[in-house]
Structures are given as C-alpha cells and as structure tokens.
Design a protein around this motif. Structure first.
Motif, PDB file in Angstrom:
ATOM      1  N   PRO A 209       0.815  -1.223   0.000  1.00 42.91           N
ATOM      2  CA  PRO A 209       0.000   0.000   0.000  1.00 42.91           C
ATOM      3  C   PRO A 209       0.844   1.267   0.000  1.00 42.91           C
ATOM      4  CG  PRO A 209      -0.073  -1.080   2.150  1.00 42.91           C
ATOM      5  CD  PRO A 209       0.596  -2.034   1.224  1.00 42.91           C
ATOM      6  N   HIS A 210       2.055   1.214   0.550  1.00 46.99           N
ATOM      7  CA  HIS A 210       2.928   2.390   0.551  1.00 46.99           C
ATOM      8  C   HIS A 210       3.367   2.735  -0.875  1.00 46.99           C
ATOM      9  CE1 HIS A 210       2.993   2.020   4.890  1.00 46.99           C
ATOM     10  NE2 HIS A 210       3.446   0.780   4.785  1.00 46.99           N
ATOM     11  N   VAL A 211       3.552   1.728  -1.709  1.00 50.52           N
ATOM     12  CA  VAL A 211       3.892   1.956  -3.113  1.00 50.52           C
ATOM     13  C   VAL A 211       2.725   2.631  -3.823  1.00 50.52           C
ATOM     14  CG1 VAL A 211       4.275   0.794  -5.330  1.00 50.52           C
ATOM     15  CG2 VAL A 211       5.610   0.131  -3.309  1.00 50.52           C
ATOM     16  N   LEU A 215       2.834   6.395  -5.517  1.00 48.03           N
ATOM     17  CA  LEU A 215       2.578   6.634  -6.935  1.00 48.03           C
ATOM     18  C   LEU A 215       1.401   7.585  -7.141  1.00 48.03           C
ATOM     19  CD1 LEU A 215       3.288   3.105  -8.428  1.00 48.03           C
ATOM     20  CD2 LEU A 215       4.721   5.162  -8.540  1.00 48.03           C
ATOM     21  N   LYS A 216       0.457   7.605  -6.210  1.00 43.12           N
ATOM     22  CA  LYS A 216      -0.595   8.618  -6.270  1.00 43.12           C
ATOM     23  C   LYS A 216      -0.014  10.005  -6.017  1.00 43.12           C
ATOM     24  CE  LYS A 216      -4.303   5.625  -4.571  1.00 43.12           C
ATOM     25  NZ  LYS A 216      -5.161   5.381  -3.388  1.00 43.12           N
ATOM     26  N   TRP A 221       1.978  15.259  -8.203  1.00 50.33           N
ATOM     27  CA  TRP A 221       3.133  16.138  -8.463  1.00 50.33           C
ATOM     28  C   TRP A 221       3.371  16.279  -9.966  1.00 50.33           C
ATOM     29  CZ3 TRP A 221       7.617  14.933 -11.103  1.00 50.33           C
ATOM     30  CH2 TRP A 221       8.626  15.909 -11.077  1.00 50.33           C
ATOM     31  N   PHE A 222       3.284  15.182 -10.693  1.00 46.94           N
ATOM     32  CA  PHE A 222       3.554  15.200 -12.131  1.00 46.94           C
ATOM     33  C   PHE A 222       2.556  16.117 -12.844  1.00 46.94           C
ATOM     34  CE2 PHE A 222       3.984  12.386 -16.170  1.00 46.94           C
ATOM     35  CZ  PHE A 222       5.017  13.190 -16.646  1.00 46.94           C
ATOM     36  N   TYR A 223       1.279  15.979 -12.512  1.00 50.24           N
ATOM     37  CA  TYR A 223       0.274  16.825 -13.156  1.00 50.24           C
ATOM     38  C   TYR A 223       0.446  18.290 -12.762  1.00 50.24           C
ATOM     39  CZ  TYR A 223      -4.068  19.205 -14.068  1.00 50.24           C
ATOM     40  OH  TYR A 223      -4.994  20.131 -14.487  1.00 50.24           O
ATOM     41  N   PHE A 244      -4.472   0.617 -11.706  1.00 48.04           N
ATOM     42  CA  PHE A 244      -4.780   1.784 -12.521  1.00 48.04           C
ATOM     43  C   PHE A 244      -6.218   2.261 -12.315  1.00 48.04           C
ATOM     44  CE2 PHE A 244      -0.943   1.166 -15.279  1.00 48.04           C
ATOM     45  CZ  PHE A 244      -0.425   2.425 -15.028  1.00 48.04           C
ATOM     46  N   ASN A 245      -7.130   1.368 -11.948  1.00 45.80           N
ATOM     47  CA  ASN A 245      -8.461   1.819 -11.556  1.00 45.80           C
ATOM     48  C   ASN A 245      -8.351   2.812 -10.396  1.00 45.80           C
ATOM     49  OD1 ASN A 245      -9.529   0.092 -13.452  1.00 45.80           O
ATOM     50  ND2 ASN A 245     -10.300  -1.398 -11.979  1.00 45.80           N
ATOM     51  N   GLU A 246      -7.583   2.406  -9.397  1.00 47.11           N
ATOM     52  CA  GLU A 246      -7.407   3.229  -8.201  1.00 47.11           C
ATOM     53  C   GLU A 246      -6.652   4.528  -8.530  1.00 47.11           C
ATOM     54  OE1 GLU A 246      -4.906   2.686  -4.023  1.00 47.11           O
ATOM     55  OE2 GLU A 246      -5.811   0.913  -4.955  1.00 47.11           O
ATOM     56  N   TRP A 247      -5.592   4.407  -9.303  1.00 41.08           N
ATOM     57  CA  TRP A 247      -4.711   5.552  -9.605  1.00 41.08           C
ATOM     58  C   TRP A 247      -5.445   6.596 -10.447  1.00 41.08           C
ATOM     59  CZ3 TRP A 247      -2.106   7.789 -13.837  1.00 41.08           C
ATOM     60  CH2 TRP A 247      -0.979   8.550 -13.533  1.00 41.08           C
TER      61      TRP A 247
END
Length: 496
Positions: A209-211, A215-216, A221-223, A244-247
């Motif tokens: 879950p930390h990963v 990544l979220k 940050w990326f956006y 990817f559903n979650e992200w």
C-alpha cells in the motif's frame, strides 16, 4: 463532431541529443494545422541509462531532467524546463498532450540489498525452481542526486515483487522476492509463461500500500508540475488492473479532469484478453489495437493472397470501437525493435487510409511516417543494419481529408478479396464533406459505389493523385471509382 487524430511524437532511435522537447515546441502549431488534435510524448523521467535512456527503464520518476543523476542532468529528450515549455506550447496551439508513464518496473538502483528469493522457471513463472535463498539484489533506490526533493520515499526490496540478477554470483535468472506481501506473483490477466507479472528489471510490488500511495502522490506532483491532458500507460498487461483503476480514479477525482488514458496491452493474437482487461478496468482505459496492426502486417506480406474483406475481423476497432486506438506502427514494431512487425512500405498508405478515413477508432500516427527516420542497430541475425524510414508520401493529404472531408454515414463495399472500398456520404456540418475510398492489393481496377444524391453532378478527383481522371457523380448518386495496383485512391469533390 470533428474527427480526432493522435501523433506518437518519437521513435525508438530518435537521437539522444536532448532536442525532442524543443522539436515538439517548435512544430506544435504546424501539427495542429496538419490536422492533429493530440500528441503522445515519450517518458519524461530519468532512466537508468541517463541521457541515452528511452525512459522505459525507469530510474527516478521525479527527475524530469533536473538533477545530476546517472551521468547527466537532462534526459534523452531535454530538460525539465524544456519539457514543461513543450507541453505549454502544444496546448497553446490547441493540442492535447499525453505523457507516457512507466510504472511497472524500475532499474539502476543505487544500493544492493540481501533479499530472500525463490528462483522460478522462465516458461512457467508459477513454478519454483529453488527453495528460498538469499541473493544480493539491486533493489534500493535512494536518488542521491535529488536529495529528497519532492519526495523522501526510499524504494527497497519490499517495493518489488521480482528481480532478474544476483549480484553476489553475477547470475541472471527470474527471482520471486519473498516479502510480506506474498511469495508468489501478483494477479495479472495475461497468463503467458503461467503468470506475466514479471517483465524486466525490478518489478514493482503493487500489493504494497505504501507503493500505491507514493505513486498517487507522484501522479499529483507530475500533473501539477507539467499539466498534461492525459496518459499513455506502459506495459499494463504485466500489472494488476485494479492499480490503474485506483490511480486514475484518484487523479480524476482530485482534479475533476477526464485525463484521457490509453494503455499498451500488446496482444496481437489475443483479443479476448484485451476485452478482459477492458472489463476489469470498466472502460476507464482505451487500448492500442494490436490485432489490427498485426492484420496490416500480414496483409502487407501476403499481398493478393490476403483477403482484404477480413482485415477488421477479430480487432478491437470492430468489437469495441469507442476504446480502440488504431495504429500502423509504433516504436516497438519498427525495424530492429523488440516486437518488430513492420508493415511493408507499399501497404502503409492503404493502412493509414483504413484508420484515418473510417468512422470507428481513434487513429495514432507514428513519428517516422510523418518525419522520416534513419538509424543503425544490430538485428536478430547479429549483423548491423542501416535503416531508412522515409517520410510517407500522401500522409498529410490523408490527414487533411480526415479533418475536413471524411464525415457522414459510412457504407462499405467489402466485396472482393483484393479490393475493398467505402464511402462517407458527407454531412451538413462540413460544407465539402463526403468521399469514396478504394484500397487495392491486386491489379488496376475500379469499384462501383454510391455516394448519394446530394453529390449528383459533382466532379470528384483522386486527392492522392494516383489516378488522374475526373469522375462525375451520376444523378442516382453512383459512380465507378478507379484505383491503381497495390494502391489507394481517395475520391472527393474537386476544389477550385
């Protein structure tokens, strides 16, 4: 409604001179004028090979060409500031910009760790070939050049499910990491090799879950840093679709933006698994139509032996057109690359007509077909090959016809194995719309097709210039449309 077209703005062998971002910035207005609506840019982050890395060997997702890491500050494509400026220029020109992200694996770790693993059988990854044992693995990423800026998250062996190298013995194999999240692989839909979770380098452990949370945070940050409009998602067949559903739900919800997403689920001969992925992601992600690209490849090789009437059979654009991104080539299928499946030059204009001038699908044009490419690399035969990919003649004309003319109801004339055609009747929104397209793998011939009474008396010409005659549409809307051998003709109303 307008026809939309995407451009893949790179090829695998684009020079590693840091020029790509500026190239896109400088050409973005012309691309919009040519008829493009969106551009897919390559990975912007630092790869393990520094300024020569394509980005598909992810090292530091937060380093967009800002930090001195892996022997360089810039990436293969330029600096962080140039990347951001390129996106802004594209958007100001009216283009959507999609960023390529690579989250399946990481490479170039900064430190080794002693890790408990079990070796697996390469042909059946679910079968253990050893008892648990310790190896030295490159699994600790501290990013010393970045020094904790933007994120202090340290990746270690708990963040990965597998590796392929034992540094203590210098042996290469596929090792399943025995961590608290499971001794086996993550659940993925692709069952090639028993389980195709592991692809390369250090395989990211999405059960941690930390990963997922890191990544979220990185996605936010990326956006906020770059402001892209969507994403191209790399190697998704090797990842749990629920990630990817979650992200995507997280980013779309937080910013109240659609964030268009297209995934690389490369399964040229397994349409069923692509549909399974679409079901598992509940339509959140479009997919590249790998089966259609494979059909183009076969048609170009088999010539008259190939039945053109079947070219859309068992393709995504036929079975789920709303989520199909159609293509003729990409950076993996181009000559000398890992999935080399290059469509022969004679058929490429025909293939582009088949994705650009029909109702269904979201076409993606390959960089080399618009700009041309030259490179040298070693082939599977161990020999060096000089490759020249010429700029595709007629492509800009096809783009024009797609943007301005190819509208209205579509009627197919798929009635001969070596020659097929279709018409677009035109609509009231586009003044000079309506065209007839004939694709031929055999000898010179013509095809009788009905444009409709609205075109009666109009003079049509071949916009590609392969046939030099003029055709007058009959009072009943019918006409005979010629085509040359192994060619395509696009017939539309003659312009003054």
């Amino acid at each position: 409604m307008e026809n939309y077209t995407m451009l893949q703005f790179f090829e695998w062998y684009y020079p590693a001179d840091g020029s790509l971002w500026n190239h896109f910035r400088d050409d973005s207005r012309r691309l919009k004028e040519l008829g493009f609506d969106a551009v897919w840019l390559p990975p912007a982050h630092k790869g393990m090979a520094g300024d020569t890395a394509s980005g598909y060997d992810s090292y530091d997702l937060y380093d967009l060409g800002e930090f001195d890491q892996k022997g360089s500050v810039r990436t293969k494509y330029g600096t962080k500031d140039e990347f951001i400026a390129a996106i802004r220029a594209g958007q100001e020109a009216g283009l959507q910009v999609y960023a390529d992200i690579v989250l399946n694996h990481m490479g170039g770790a900064d430190e080794k760790e002693v890790v408990m693993v079990r070796e697996v059988t390469p042909e059946n990854r679910n079968e253990f070939a050893s008892e648990p044992k310790e190896i030295e693995a490159y699994t600790k990423f501290t990013f010393p050049g970045r020094g904790g800026k933007y994120s202090e998250f340290v990746w270690d062996y708990q963040c990965f499910s597998g590796v392929d190298y034992n540094a203590s013995t210098q042996e290469t194999a596929i090792y399943s990491i025995q961590n608290q999240y499971g001794e086996g692989w993550q659940d993925v839909l692709d069952l090639e090799n028993g389980n195709y979770d592991y692809l390369m380098l250090s395989d990211v452990e999405f059960r941690n879950p930390h990963v997922r949370e890191e990544l979220k945070r990185w996605g936010e940050w990326f956006y906020e840093t770059a402001g892209m409009d969507g994403f191209r998602l790399d190697a998704i067949k090797h990842m749990d679709p629920q990630f990817f559903n979650e992200w995507l739900d997280h980013l779309r919800g937080k910013y109240n933006r659609e964030f268009y997403a297209v995934g690389e689920y490369w399964a040229p001969y397994d349409l069923h698994s692509m549909h399974e992925y679409i079901a598992a992601t509940e339509g959140r992600i479009s997919l590249f139509d790998a089966p259609l690209q494979a059909s183009f490849f076969r048609a170009s090789k088999e010539v008259e032996a190939y039945d053109l009437r079947t070219i859309f059979d068992d393709t995504l654009v036929q079975t789920n057109p709303a989520l199909a991104v159609t293509l003729v080539e990409n950076h993996d299928t181009q000559p000398l690359q890992s999935l080399e499946q290059t469509v022969e030059l004679w058929f490429r204009p025909l293939a582009y007509a088949l994705i650009l001038l029909r109702e269904a699908g979201y076409p993606c044009i390959f960089y080399s077909d618009l700009y041309g490419s030259q490179y040298t690399d070693t082939g599977n035969d161990g020999q060096e090959h000089d490759i020249t990919l010429a700029k595709l003649e007629g492509l800009e004309t096809l783009l024009y016809v797609r943007k301005h003319i190819a509208y209205g109801p579509q009627n197919d004339y798929f009635d001969a194995p070596d020659c097929i055609g279709w018409v677009r009747e035109g609509d009231d929104e586009h003044e000079t719309s309506g065209c007839a397209v004939v694709v031929c793998a055999g000898e010179d011939q013509s095809k009788s097709m009905r444009m409709g009474e609205r075109h009666a008396g109009k003079v049509f010409v071949d916009y590609l210039g392969h046939c030099d005659q003029q055709i007058t549409i009959q009072p009943d809307g019918w006409a005979d449309f010629p085509v040359k051998s192994r060619s395509v003709s696009v017939w539309a109303e003659k312009r003054d």
